[in-house]
Each structure stands twice: as C-alpha cells, then as structure tokens.
Design a protein around this motif. Sequence first.
Motif, short mmCIF file in Angstrom:
data_model
loop_
_atom_site.label_atom_id
_atom_site.label_comp_id
_atom_site.label_asym_id
_atom_site.label_seq_id
_atom_site.Cartn_x
_atom_site.Cartn_y
_atom_site.Cartn_z
N ASN A 303 -9.53 -73.51 -42.27
CA ASN A 303 -10.70 -74.37 -42.07
C ASN A 303 -10.23 -75.82 -41.97
N TYR A 304 -10.85 -76.55 -41.08
CA TYR A 304 -10.44 -77.92 -40.78
C TYR A 304 -11.19 -78.90 -41.68
N GLY A 305 -10.43 -79.79 -42.32
CA GLY A 305 -11.01 -80.70 -43.28
C GLY A 305 -10.85 -80.24 -44.71
N ALA A 306 -10.36 -79.00 -44.89
CA ALA A 306 -10.00 -78.46 -46.22
C ALA A 306 -11.21 -78.37 -47.16
N TRP A 307 -12.38 -78.01 -46.63
CA TRP A 307 -13.51 -77.75 -47.50
C TRP A 307 -13.32 -76.42 -48.22
N GLU A 308 -13.98 -76.30 -49.36
CA GLU A 308 -13.83 -75.10 -50.17
C GLU A 308 -14.55 -73.91 -49.53
N THR A 309 -13.88 -72.78 -49.45
CA THR A 309 -14.50 -71.55 -48.96
C THR A 309 -15.23 -70.87 -50.12
N ALA A 310 -16.50 -70.58 -49.92
CA ALA A 310 -17.33 -70.06 -51.01
C ALA A 310 -16.85 -68.71 -51.52
N ASN A 311 -16.51 -67.81 -50.59
CA ASN A 311 -16.08 -66.47 -50.99
C ASN A 311 -14.84 -66.10 -50.19
N ILE A 312 -13.69 -66.36 -50.77
CA ILE A 312 -12.42 -66.15 -50.06
C ILE A 312 -12.22 -64.69 -49.72
N THR A 313 -12.48 -63.82 -50.68
CA THR A 313 -12.26 -62.39 -50.44
C THR A 313 -13.13 -61.89 -49.30
N ALA A 314 -14.38 -62.32 -49.26
CA ALA A 314 -15.28 -61.89 -48.18
C ALA A 314 -14.78 -62.36 -46.82
N LYS A 315 -14.08 -63.47 -46.79
CA LYS A 315 -13.58 -63.99 -45.53
C LYS A 315 -12.31 -63.30 -45.08
N ILE A 316 -11.40 -63.00 -46.01
CA ILE A 316 -10.07 -62.48 -45.65
C ILE A 316 -10.01 -60.96 -45.66
N LEU A 317 -10.73 -60.32 -46.57
CA LEU A 317 -10.63 -58.86 -46.70
C LEU A 317 -10.93 -58.11 -45.40
N PRO A 318 -11.94 -58.48 -44.61
CA PRO A 318 -12.16 -57.74 -43.36
C PRO A 318 -10.96 -57.78 -42.42
N ASN A 319 -10.25 -58.88 -42.37
CA ASN A 319 -9.05 -58.95 -41.54
C ASN A 319 -7.96 -58.04 -42.08
N MET A 320 -7.79 -58.03 -43.40
CA MET A 320 -6.79 -57.15 -44.00
C MET A 320 -7.09 -55.69 -43.68
N LEU A 321 -8.38 -55.31 -43.78
CA LEU A 321 -8.74 -53.91 -43.53
C LEU A 321 -8.70 -53.57 -42.05
N LYS A 322 -8.85 -54.56 -41.20
CA LYS A 322 -8.67 -54.32 -39.77
C LYS A 322 -7.21 -53.98 -39.47
N THR A 323 -6.30 -54.63 -40.20
CA THR A 323 -4.88 -54.35 -40.04
C THR A 323 -4.47 -53.08 -40.76
N PHE A 324 -4.95 -52.93 -41.99
CA PHE A 324 -4.58 -51.78 -42.83
C PHE A 324 -5.83 -51.09 -43.36
N PRO A 325 -6.53 -50.32 -42.53
CA PRO A 325 -7.74 -49.63 -43.01
C PRO A 325 -7.45 -48.64 -44.13
N GLN A 326 -6.18 -48.22 -44.26
CA GLN A 326 -5.81 -47.30 -45.33
C GLN A 326 -5.92 -47.93 -46.71
#
Length: 426
Positions: A303-326
């Motif tokens: 994110n540009y400007g380095a504002w705080e992400t409210a729910n980090i897991t909700a943002k990153i977990l879908p990408n992780m599961l797209k790579t590793f659905p297992q």
Amino acid sequence: MTEYVASYYAASANPHVPYPSLEEAIRCDVCIIGGGFSGLSSALHLAEAGYDVVLLEAAAIGWGASGRNGGQALNSYSRDIDTIEARYGADTTHWLGSMMFEGAEIIRSRIEQYAIACDYRPGAISAALTSRQFSALAKRKALWQRYGNPPLALLDKQAIQREIASDRYVGGLLDHSGGHLHPLNLALGEAGAVQSHGGRVFEHSAATQIRYGQPATVHTARGSVTADFVIVAGNAYLGDKLEPRLSRLSMPCGSQIIATAPLPPEQALALLPGNYCVEDCNYLLDYFRLTADNRLLYGGGVNYGAWETANITAKILPNMLKTFPQLKDVRIDYCWSGNFLLTLSRMPQFGRLDNNVYYLQGDSGHGVTLTHLAGKLIAEVLCGNAERFDAFAKLPHLPFFGGRHLRVPFTALGAAYYALRDRLGF
C-alpha cells in the motif's frame, strides 16, 4: 511505540541485551542515524576500518523494515540492469553492474565471520505467471551471467513444479547466490559485531536535529553526538521533520506478511522441496518462503503511503491459498506489516547533504542486500575512495509527482494500471 511489532521474527529473536539510550553529549568520528541494515552495515564497515562509530536508533535495533521484511536476500536492484543501461548509459551500467551481486556476498561473509545465527538458506526463485514473464526471466539470466553471476538455472513448467507445489507458475529463474534468512536476527548479530569493534550503539535515541558544520552535531531528546561525519540512514522511518530534503524525494510504502503455524516437516518440504525463497514477477508481487521451524511465511499487498491495513490476514491469506490451496485448513499464527521506502525511479538514493553529511535511502524493495552494499560504499568514501558511491550518487533523485500531498494517489493510480496488466497477462 518502540517495542517490536508482534511478528514471527520478534517472537523467535535470539536472546539479546537491549542497548542503552543516549543521555549525554559525546564525541566520535562518525555518527549514524538509523539502526536498520543501512546503518548497521555502515557502522560495521567503518568500525572494522578503525573509525570511532556511534549509532543512534529511534526505537530498537531492526525495529523497522530490517526486522520485519520477507527475509529474502535477492540480487540486483528493483530496476534490472537492462533498464539501467537504457536510462543511464554505459558508464553507469558498468559501475552498477559490477556491484549487483555484492550485497548478498557481504551478508554471507558477515554471517560466517561473526557466527550470526540467522537461519540462512541459499537459493531464490523468481517465478513467472505468464509466458511473457518467463521470456523476461530468460533475458535476465543472460544479462546476469554477463555481469558475473553464473549460478543460475532457468526452470520450465515441469522444473518449477518440482520446486514449488503450485500450478500457478509457467516457469522461473533459480539464483543459487540468492537466499533467505531471519532478518531481525541478522540485524541483532550485526549490532553485536559493531560493538565488538568498539562501536557504541544507542536505542530509544531518536535524532531530533542535525546541526551542520565541521564537525556536525546530532541532537537527541537527552543527548548529542558531535562527529566529523554523519550518515542519515533512517529510510522509511526517518519521517518528514529531521531532513525534509530527503522525505520529498521518496515515499514510505507498506507490505504485509502472514506466517502459518509450524507445518509437519514432510508437508513443508512438499511445498518447497529445495527450501528456496520465491517471489513472483508481477508488478504488485507476492513472496514466500519456509522458516527454520517449518512455517510458511507469505507476503505482499503493497500500500502506498504506508497506511495501516485493518485486517492483514484477510488481505494476504487469499493469495496464499491461491498459490497453495492445500493449506486451506492451516492456522495463521502471525500477521504484521512494515514499511519500505520507494523512489520514483525505483533506484536507491545515495548522496551528500553537506560535505560531511551523507544519506542512504530508497532501496525500493531490495533492501536486504542493497543496504549491505551501501554500508560498504560509505566506508569506502570515508576511507578516500568515492568512485563507487558516486556511481549511485549521480543517479537522478526525482521528487514524486504532486509533492507530498498528491504522491500517494498518483502512485496508486499508476500501480492500479500495472496491476491490471498483471491480471490480463501483459
């Protein structure tokens, strides 16, 4: 807030004794502002050369990006050597090309020389999601080998599926001279190495003012350091007040990381059999690796400007599961964010604020290795050889469009365009 963020790295940091705060006026040869990799590398190279060094850290050693990043020690720069050649010409390309693998070499030598326990593992993969990206990796292999990095292997679709248990990638480039590590433990080990050479390290000692002159004086809330030379190495956490000339040339950006619960060893090695770190080739990229205790660490989400992400897991977990659905049933134990400093050119900014005041900033996502090179170059300058430092210092240091107030929306608009290109496979 000066305690470490609740990251996997903080939870698994090596035991260490905190450093004192500066409470008096002292004198030294070199005062360094910033206790991340840029400052630590500078301090260690200079202390080894016999300089009396003082390092001031506003929070704790490795508190910022150096102790929160993905732990990937990647070669080259955020703009590769072909782009550098097209933009800056043959002479600059010669100098920067000759240094593009040096940062990783410095890290390995530090780990060995000072017996730093930071879980270093060799090997880094750049993973292509499209045939166009794979073609670019083939060109990179030829370029890097021309500049002296032969331990490279181009991976076709079958080969990369043997290294990454995911069907997302059409190929990749394996760089055996890259690697991954526990960055906070590396930072703590380097601070100890500085101290072993007589360097003085102070935590919770933010620089509040630089008084320029010969010598210069750096003030903190309760003390001051008078020094023949000053190095400003605060990067994304320097702020706008100490030296506005630097903050207008760069922009803090945030990145987010999650770490799973420890996986059974057989499951972890099934994901990444070679235990290499990985980053993909998208403009807004994902990166991941295994930790020493078999967690999968997965990051991205700039994110540009380095504002705080409210729910980090909700943002990153879908990408992780797209790579590793297992891994859909695996628990997430840690999530955190950290800021890195972006420049308009995506090239680092090294230079002089005065005859005896230098700055190092703006590694733009390649900070683990580039910071270590920067420290060596600044030591060369103070020892009388500025040629390699000046190859970077001569690069144009351009302000962002729109100034401080509009740089974030303008940059985010550009990033959205490139993200769309990524999704469309261009």
